[in-house]
Design a protein around this motif. Structure first.
Motif, PDB file in Angstrom:
ATOM      1  N   THR A   1      44.763  31.894  46.027  1.00  0.00           N
ATOM      2  CA  THR A   1      44.511  31.924  44.584  1.00  0.00           C
ATOM      3  C   THR A   1      45.642  32.079  43.529  1.00  0.00           C
ATOM      4  O   THR A   1      46.686  32.643  44.163  1.00  0.00           O
ATOM      5  N   GLY A   2      45.401  31.904  42.420  1.00  0.00           N
ATOM      6  CA  GLY A   2      46.457  31.600  41.509  1.00  0.00           C
ATOM      7  C   GLY A   2      46.014  31.268  40.209  1.00  0.00           C
ATOM      8  O   GLY A   2      45.234  30.155  40.372  1.00  0.00           O
ATOM      9  N   GLU A   3      46.611  31.525  39.194  1.00  0.00           N
ATOM     10  CA  GLU A   3      46.119  31.021  37.761  1.00  0.00           C
ATOM     11  C   GLU A   3      46.623  29.331  37.751  1.00  0.00           C
ATOM     12  O   GLU A   3      47.731  29.129  38.085  1.00  0.00           O
ATOM     13  N   GLY A   4      45.634  28.452  37.719  1.00  0.00           N
ATOM     14  CA  GLY A   4      46.022  27.068  37.650  1.00  0.00           C
ATOM     15  C   GLY A   4      46.187  26.459  39.059  1.00  0.00           C
ATOM     16  O   GLY A   4      46.315  25.102  39.146  1.00  0.00           O
TER      17      GLY A   4
ATOM     18  N   ALA B   1      48.747  20.785  41.090  1.00  0.00           N
ATOM     19  CA  ALA B   1      48.349  22.059  40.402  1.00  0.00           C
ATOM     20  C   ALA B   1      49.022  23.170  40.602  1.00  0.00           C
ATOM     21  O   ALA B   1      48.777  24.074  41.323  1.00  0.00           O
ATOM     22  N   PRO B   2      50.080  23.256  39.891  1.00  0.00           N
ATOM     23  CA  PRO B   2      51.150  24.375  39.864  1.00  0.00           C
ATOM     24  C   PRO B   2      50.767  25.917  39.304  1.00  0.00           C
ATOM     25  O   PRO B   2      49.722  25.777  38.413  1.00  0.00           O
ATOM     26  N   GLY B   3      51.125  26.654  39.692  1.00  0.00           N
ATOM     27  CA  GLY B   3      50.841  28.052  39.208  1.00  0.00           C
ATOM     28  C   GLY B   3      51.441  29.299  39.868  1.00  0.00           C
ATOM     29  O   GLY B   3      52.138  29.079  40.817  1.00  0.00           O
ATOM     30  N   LEU B   4      51.023  30.539  39.517  1.00  0.00           N
ATOM     31  CA  LEU B   4      51.568  31.648  39.886  1.00  0.00           C
ATOM     32  C   LEU B   4      50.769  32.035  41.278  1.00  0.00           C
ATOM     33  O   LEU B   4      49.467  32.223  40.840  1.00  0.00           O
ATOM     34  N   LEU B   5      51.025  32.090  42.515  1.00  0.00           N
ATOM     35  CA  LEU B   5      50.241  32.611  43.446  1.00  0.00           C
ATOM     36  C   LEU B   5      50.043  34.060  43.451  1.00  0.00           C
ATOM     37  O   LEU B   5      51.037  34.902  43.446  1.00  0.00           O
TER      38      LEU B   5
END
Length: 462
Positions: free
Chosen positions: A413-416, A351-355
Motif C-alpha cells: 500500500t502507499g499513496e498513489g 504508479a509511483p508513490g511512497l510505500l
C-alpha cells in the motif's frame, strides 16, 4: 579470485549480485544516484559511491563515473546486472582498458550479437532456424514494402539495437506499414540512439520460449533448460516458468541443442539467453540473443539448483564451469511473477508513490527478490519493478496453487501506488494459462470484465 566487485546497477538485481559476492567472500561496492541514496543496496553493500543525479544518463549510464568509483574503491571487477550497461560492448572494453574485469561476455561477442539483424544472419549460418525476414537493416519505407511483399503479413518491425520488449511494432496490413516504419524508427532513435530497423514474419498464436546457456573461457558451453515467457504486455514479460509446459520432449531437446550450437559458434562466455518463438505446431525459430543475465533467471535456478550469478562471477575470474551438461538435472516446476508498481486498469502505466506498507509473502519454497521496504519512495525515474515472486513445487498444479497463495499474502500500500498483484492472480487463473495453452496474446485478449466475472479475486492492495 576477485577481492572486491562493484555492482553497476540498482534495485533487486543489485542486491542479488551483492549476496552472491558475499557468499564467495568478496567485498562489494554499490553505486547509487541521488534518488537511490536511501536504497536497500546502499545499506547492504560494504561500500557505496554516489555517481550522479536521478536521470540514468547522468548516473547509471555515466561510464566515467562508474569507472572512477571502481578505481577509488579498489574494485577489480564490475557486475552490470541487467539493463543499463549490461549489453554495452563499449563499457566492457573501457573496463578492460582500465584493468577492470567485466563480468559478462567479451566485447567482441556483444558486438556480434548486439546488432539484432547481424546476429540473425550469424545464427542462420550456424544452422539455427530463423523466421523469413530482411537480410539486414531496412533503410527506407520503400525497401520495407518490397521485403514485406516477399515475406508476407503479419510482420514485425524491430529495432536493430532494441531489447527489453521495446522498439517493436506488429504490422498486419500493407496500408499500415509506412506509418509503423516511421514511428518505430523514431522510437528506436529516441530510446536506443540507433534508428535502424529490421523485419521478420510475425507468428500469431505463438509462445515465447527461451533457453539459458552458460559458457566459460575454456570453450565449454552448457544449457540449463528452457523457460516459457509468454505472458507479456507490450512485449514485456510478466510471468515466466520453467520448464516450459506442454512442450514435446523432442522439441525441448532440439531447442536446447540449437542454443548451445549458436553459443559455441560465437565463442560465448558468461550467462546468455537464446529466445525462440514457438508456433502452435511446435515449430521454433530464433528471435534474438540476450548477452546478459535475465530478469527471470530465478526460475531456472529453482529447478536446477545452480546459482547463475555465482557462475558468472567465477567464469569472469577464469574458472571453468562448475557443471557439465550431464550434471544439469531439473526437478519440479518454478514460476515467477513480476510485481510492478503499475495500474493494470490504465494500460499498465507506472504508479509511483511512497510505500507505507510492504509485506512480501513467505513459506515453503517461496523466494522474493526485492529492493522495496516500507518508507521507500517508488520514483518515476526507473523501471517500475517492485519484486519478483518465485515459487517451486514438485508439479505445475502445486506451483500454481503456491503462487496464488503467495500473491494473495503480498501486502503493498502507499499513496498513489497501484500494483499488478491482482492482475497477476487473474492471469494465472485464466483457463488458457491453467491448461498451458496460452500464447503471447493472452493479456491482449483478456478483458478485466470477463476475468473478474469468471475468476473473482480481490487484489491484496485493494
Amino acid at each position: 579470485m576477485f577481492s572486491t566487485v562493484l555492482v553497476a546497477n540498482r534495485g533487486e538485481i543489485a542486491i542479488r549480485v551483492v549476496r552472491a559476492c558475499r557468499e564467495l567472500g568478496m567485498r562489494t561496492v554499490a553505486v547509487y544516484s541521488t534518488a537511490d541514496r536511501d536504497s536497500a543496496v546502499v545499506r547492504l553493500a560494504d561500500e557505496a559511491v554516489h555517481i550522479g543525479p536521478a536521470p540514468s544518463k547522468r548516473s547509471y549510464l555515466a561510464i566515467p563515473a562508474i569507472i572512477e568509483a571502481a578505481r577509488r574503491t579498489g574494485a577489480q571487477a564490475v557486475h552490470p546486472g541487467y539493463g543499463f550497461l549490461s549489453e554495452d560492448p563499449d563499457f566492457a572494453e573501457i573496463c578492460e582498458d582500465n584493468g577492470i574485469t567485466f563480468i559478462g561476455p567479451p566485447a567482441s561477442v556483444m558486438q556480434r550479437l548486439g546488432d539484432k539483424a547481424a546476429a540473425r544472419a550469424l545464427m542462420e549460418k550456424a544452422g539455427l532456424p530463423v523466421l523469413p525476414g530482411s537480410p539486414g537493416a531496412v533503410a527506407t519505407p520503400v525497401e520495407a514494402r518490397e521485403i514485406a511483399e516477399r515475406i508476407g503479413y503479419p510482420l514485425i518491425l524491430k529495432a536493430v539495437a532494441g531489447g527489453g520488449g521495446r522498439g517493436m511494432a506488429v504490422v498486419r496490413q500493407p496500408d499500415a506499414l509506412v506509418r509503423a516504419f516511421n514511428e518505430t524508427r523514431a522510437h528506436a532513435r529516441a530510446v536506443f540512439g540507433d534508428e535502424r530497423l529490421y523485419m521478420e514474419r510475425f507468428v500469431d498464436d505463438a509462445r515465447h520460449v527461451e533457453v539459458q546457456v552458460i559458457g566459460d573461457r575454456h570453450g565449454r558451453v552448457v544449457h540449463l533448460g528452457e523457460r516459457d515467457c509468454s505472458v507479456q504486455r507490450r512485449h514485456q514479460k510478466m510471468v515466466e516458468e520453467a520448464p516450459a509446459p506442454n512442450l514435446p520432449p523432442e522439441r525441448r531437446e532440439e531447442m536446447c541443442a540449437a542454443a548451445v550450437r549458436g553459443a559455441e559458434a560465437v565463442g560465448y562466455v558468461g550467462a546468455g539467453t537464446f529466445e525462440f518463438v514457438l508456433s502452435p505446431t511446435h515449430e521454433f525459430h530464433l528471435m534474438e540473443i540476450n548477452c546478459r543475465l535475465q530478469v527471470e533467471h530465478p526460475v531456472t535456478e529453482m529447478v536446477t539448483g545452480i546459482d547463475i550469478v555465482r557462475e558468472q562471477i567465477l567464469i569472469a575470474a577464469g574458472q571453468p564451469l562448475s557443471v557439465r551438461q550431464e550434471d544439469v538435472v531439473r526437478r519440479g516446476v518454478a514460476i515467477e511473477c513480476r510485481v510492478n508498481a503499475e495500474d493494470p486498469d490504465r494500460e499498465f502505466i507506472p504508479a509511483p508513490g511512497l510505500l507505507t506498507e510492504f509485506i512480501p509473502p513467505g513459506g515453503p519454497f517461496v523466494r522474493v527478490d526485492t529492493h522495496a521496504f516500507p518508507g521507500w519512495r517508488v520514483g518515476p525515474d526507473y523501471d517500475s519493478l517492485l519484486a519478483k515472486t518465485v515459487v517451486w513445487a514438485p508439479d505445475r498444479e502445486q506451483a500454481l496453487a503456491r503462487m496464488d497463495r503467495a500473491l494473495g499474502e503480498f501486502r503493498v500500500t502507499g499513496e498513489g501506488v497501484r500494483t499488478t498483484l491482482g492482475f497477476l492472480r487473474r492471469a494465472l487463473a485464466h483457463p488458457d494459462f491453467r491448461s498451458a495453452t496460452h500464447t503471447t496474446g493472452l493479456i491482449g485478449t483478456m478483458s478485466a470484465e470477463s476475468v473478474t466475472r469468471h475468476q473473482p479475486v480481490r487484489a491484496a492492495e485493494e
